[in-house]
Design an enzyme around this catalytic site. Structure first.
Site, PDB file in Angstrom:
ATOM      1  N   ASN A   9       0.872  -1.178   0.000  1.00 53.20           N
ATOM      2  CA  ASN A   9       0.000   0.000   0.000  1.00 53.20           C
ATOM      3  C   ASN A   9       0.907   1.225   0.000  1.00 53.20           C
ATOM      4  O   ASN A   9       1.500   1.556   1.025  1.00 53.20           O
ATOM      5  CB  ASN A   9      -0.891  -0.035   1.254  1.00 53.20           C
ATOM      6  N   TRP A  10       1.018   1.861  -1.159  1.00 55.33           N
ATOM      7  CA  TRP A  10       1.952   2.983  -1.287  1.00 55.33           C
ATOM      8  C   TRP A  10       1.446   4.238  -0.570  1.00 55.33           C
ATOM      9  O   TRP A  10       2.181   5.199  -0.424  1.00 55.33           O
ATOM     10  CB  TRP A  10       2.196   3.308  -2.761  1.00 55.33           C
ATOM     11  N   LYS A  11       0.176   4.233  -0.181  1.00 57.46           N
ATOM     12  CA  LYS A  11      -0.447   5.423   0.440  1.00 57.46           C
ATOM     13  C   LYS A  11      -0.207   6.643  -0.466  1.00 57.46           C
ATOM     14  O   LYS A  11      -0.132   6.477  -1.683  1.00 57.46           O
ATOM     15  CB  LYS A  11       0.081   5.602   1.866  1.00 57.46           C
ATOM     16  N   HIS A  95      -9.370   1.249   5.105  1.00 61.32           N
ATOM     17  CA  HIS A  95      -8.072   1.426   5.766  1.00 61.32           C
ATOM     18  C   HIS A  95      -8.250   2.338   6.973  1.00 61.32           C
ATOM     19  O   HIS A  95      -9.063   3.264   6.944  1.00 61.32           O
ATOM     20  CB  HIS A  95      -7.047   2.011   4.782  1.00 61.32           C
ATOM     21  N   GLU A  97      -6.645   4.737   8.030  1.00 64.72           N
ATOM     22  CA  GLU A  97      -6.482   6.177   7.748  1.00 64.72           C
ATOM     23  C   GLU A  97      -7.760   6.752   7.148  1.00 64.72           C
ATOM     24  O   GLU A  97      -8.091   7.914   7.378  1.00 64.72           O
ATOM     25  CB  GLU A  97      -5.253   6.381   6.840  1.00 64.72           C
ATOM     26  N   GLU A 167      -5.067  -4.777  10.717  1.00 68.53           N
ATOM     27  CA  GLU A 167      -4.034  -3.758  10.922  1.00 68.53           C
ATOM     28  C   GLU A 167      -4.308  -3.039  12.241  1.00 68.53           C
ATOM     29  O   GLU A 167      -5.122  -2.112  12.281  1.00 68.53           O
ATOM     30  CB  GLU A 167      -4.049  -2.743   9.774  1.00 68.53           C
ATOM     31  N   GLY A 173       2.846   2.382  10.851  1.00 72.59           N
ATOM     32  CA  GLY A 173       3.800   3.477  10.674  1.00 72.59           C
ATOM     33  C   GLY A 173       4.520   3.870  11.957  1.00 72.59           C
ATOM     34  O   GLY A 173       5.182   4.903  12.021  1.00 72.59           O
ATOM     35  N   SER A 212       3.809  -2.075  10.337  1.00 73.00           N
ATOM     36  CA  SER A 212       5.264  -2.145  10.553  1.00 73.00           C
ATOM     37  C   SER A 212       5.859  -3.517  10.210  1.00 73.00           C
ATOM     38  O   SER A 212       6.752  -4.005  10.906  1.00 73.00           O
ATOM     39  CB  SER A 212       5.621  -1.734  11.989  1.00 73.00           C
ATOM     40  N   GLY A 233       2.997  -1.026   4.275  1.00 69.75           N
ATOM     41  CA  GLY A 233       3.044   0.401   3.984  1.00 69.75           C
ATOM     42  C   GLY A 233       4.463   0.826   3.639  1.00 69.75           C
ATOM     43  O   GLY A 233       4.957   0.585   2.537  1.00 69.75           O
ATOM     44  N   GLY A 234       5.140   1.442   4.605  1.00 74.00           N
ATOM     45  CA  GLY A 234       6.472   2.028   4.376  1.00 74.00           C
ATOM     46  C   GLY A 234       7.442   1.125   3.643  1.00 74.00           C
ATOM     47  O   GLY A 234       8.115   1.560   2.688  1.00 74.00           O
TER      48      GLY A 234
HETATM   49  P1  13P Z   1       3.290   0.409   7.706  1.00 73.57           P
HETATM   50  O1  13P Z   1       3.775  -0.875   7.092  1.00 73.57           O
HETATM   51  O2  13P Z   1       4.011   1.629   7.187  1.00 73.57           O
HETATM   52  O3  13P Z   1       3.226   0.338   9.200  1.00 73.57           O
HETATM   53  O4  13P Z   1       1.774   0.595   7.202  1.00 73.57           O
HETATM   54  C1  13P Z   1       0.893  -0.445   7.310  1.00 73.57           C
HETATM   55  C2  13P Z   1      -0.335  -0.088   6.543  1.00 73.57           C
HETATM   56  O5  13P Z   1      -1.099   0.779   6.937  1.00 73.57           O
HETATM   57  C3  13P Z   1      -0.591  -0.797   5.284  1.00 73.57           C
HETATM   58  O6  13P Z   1      -1.869  -0.548   4.811  1.00 73.57           O
END
Ligand code: 13P
Length: 250
Positions: A9-11, A95, A97, A167, A173, A212, A233-234
């Site tokens: 997920n590149w956000k 998600h 967010e 999640e 994050g 993470s 994510g990251g």
């Molecule tokens: P991180 O891997 O950056 O913690 O993010 C997880 C995430 O929200 C994937 O959708």
């Protein structure tokens, strides 16, 4: 046996140049990934370019969100038919967010889940508790409620063509991963809850862990019986990190 799935997920990250470099690296490295299914979810505006770059490779792509409406006067929204047209396989819905920053309710998320299925996209339904909810001991209640909204609207059978991503919000994050045991406990709860309604669906649905995930912890997480891969994510923005996570599922 459920296939391991790793989704990046590149956000709201990337640029044409960054994406080209990332995709070139993934394409070069994907040959070493034999058993694990891999997908990336870039921002909407890059989906067409990503589709062109990944066409003919084993890497699938998806969106980070989807409108609950089919078409019409919904300024700023993106319909499932548009996502389908650019070759998306998946659509992330709910998600944390989106839930926390953009105030999407459980009912909103359920409608998006339904919209994705209607057009033949595989929804990746995100669920997870806040830190204070975990501390209050209501993790299962929160996740149960998030799942119930979808099951009430679409029926439990709908989950057999869907992916669930657990999640924990406190792990996203933050560098704080849920321990493999903590994650497994919640994944097992999700599967038990679905099994109570339909055992076959519970055995089929892929449940990913997100929060993470790194090359260093992915193997231990994915080894748990109810963890079928990750939503990353990251680490999905860095070629070697993402490929390391993918190889943890092999
Ligand atoms: P991180 O891997 O950056 O913690 O993010 C997880 C995430 O929200 C994937 O959708």
């Amino acid at each position: 046996m459920r296939q391991t799935l790793v989704v990046g997920n590149w956000k709201m990250n990337g640029s044409r140049a960054d994406n080209a470099a990332l995709l070139a690296g993934l394409k070069a490295g994907i040959a070493t990934i034999k058993k694990t299914a891999v997908a990336v979810c870039p921002p909407f505006v890059y989906l067409s370019e990503v589709a062109t770059a990944l066409d003919g490779t084993p890497i699938a792509w998806g969106s980070q969100n989807i409108s609950d409406q089919l078409s019409g006067a919904f300024t700023g929204e993106i319909a499932g038919s548009m996502l389908k047209e650019v070759g998306c396989t998946y659509a992330i819905v709910g998600h944390s967010e989106r839930r926390s920053i953009y105030k999407e309710s459980d009912a909103d998320v359920a409608k998006k889940f339904a919209a994705a299925r209607k057009i033949g996209l595989i929804p990746i339904l995100c669920v997870g508790e806040l830190l204070e909810e975990r501390e209050q001991g209501i993790t299962e209640q929160v996740i149960g409620r998030q799942l119930d909204a979808v099951i009430a609207l679409e029926g439990v059978a709908a989950l057999s063509d869907a992916v669930i991503a657990y999640e924990p919000v406190w792990a996203i994050g933050t560098g704080k991963t849920a321990s493999p045991e903590q994650a497994q406990d919640v994944h097992a709860f999700i599967r038990r809850k679905i099994a109570a309604l339909d055992k076959a669906v519970s055995e089929r649905v892929q449940i990913l862990y997100g929060g993470s995930v790194k090359g260093s912890n992915a193997k231990e997480l994915f080894a748990k019986p109810d963890i079928d891969g990750g939503l990353i994510g990251g680490a999905s923005l860095i070629v070697d990190d993402f490929l390391n996570i993918c190889s943890a599922g092999e």
